[in-house]
Scaffold this motif. Structure first.
Motif, PDB file in Angstrom:
ATOM      1  N   ASN A   5      29.517   8.942  17.337  1.00  0.00           N
ATOM      2  CA  ASN A   5      29.212   8.434  16.006  1.00  0.00           C
ATOM      3  C   ASN A   5      27.746   8.016  15.847  1.00  0.00           C
ATOM      4  O   ASN A   5      27.449   6.894  15.473  1.00  0.00           O
ATOM      5  N   ASN A   7      24.174   8.427  13.911  1.00  0.00           N
ATOM      6  CA  ASN A   7      23.674   8.823  12.607  1.00  0.00           C
ATOM      7  C   ASN A   7      22.231   8.350  12.523  1.00  0.00           C
ATOM      8  O   ASN A   7      21.970   7.153  12.575  1.00  0.00           O
ATOM      9  N   GLY A  42      31.146  17.339  14.623  1.00  0.00           N
ATOM     10  CA  GLY A  42      30.312  16.738  13.598  1.00  0.00           C
ATOM     11  C   GLY A  42      29.244  17.694  13.126  1.00  0.00           C
ATOM     12  O   GLY A  42      29.323  18.904  13.339  1.00  0.00           O
ATOM     13  N   THR A  43      28.231  17.152  12.497  1.00  0.00           N
ATOM     14  CA  THR A  43      27.190  17.958  11.897  1.00  0.00           C
ATOM     15  C   THR A  43      25.819  17.470  12.338  1.00  0.00           C
ATOM     16  O   THR A  43      25.585  16.278  12.429  1.00  0.00           O
TER      17      THR A  43
END
Length: 105
Positions: A5, A7, A42-43
């Motif tokens: 996770n 970001n 994810g991206t």
């Protein structure tokens, strides 16, 4: 999990570094961003390009020096030459012309 996770946004002109202990996921994060690791969930978006869909285009715009560049020392010269030519989109004919020129030098 090495990375979970994450970001982040890095803007044009910013200098950004990852700091952490061994095993924190610094290399895994960078290797995922530059295309060395393809198996992630994810991206990853760089300059509005999707890392999985636009991998070759991203390799053309990203400069990356590995913390262990000896990986390239294990490649045969022809394999390394073709790898670099692929990244820069050099045609088969142009590769031969350039290689012949450099071998002559």
């Amino acid at each position: 999990l090495a990375v979970d996770n994450i970001n982040l946004e890095i803007r044009d002109g910013e200098i950004f570094g990852l700091i952490g202990h061994n095993g924190a996921g610094k290399s895994t994060t960078l290797n995922s961003m530059v295309g060395i690791i393809d198996d992630f969930v994810g991206t990853i978006t760089i300059n509005n390009l999707d890392r999985k869909k636009d991998s070759l285009e991203l390799k053309r715009i990203i400069g990356y020096v590995s913390d262990s560049p000896d990986k390239f020392l294990k490649l045969r010269a022809k394999t390394l030459w073709n790898f670099i030519a692929d990244i820069y989109g050099v045609s088969s004919e142009e590769r031969k012309t350039r290689l012949d020129y450099m071998l002559e030098k």
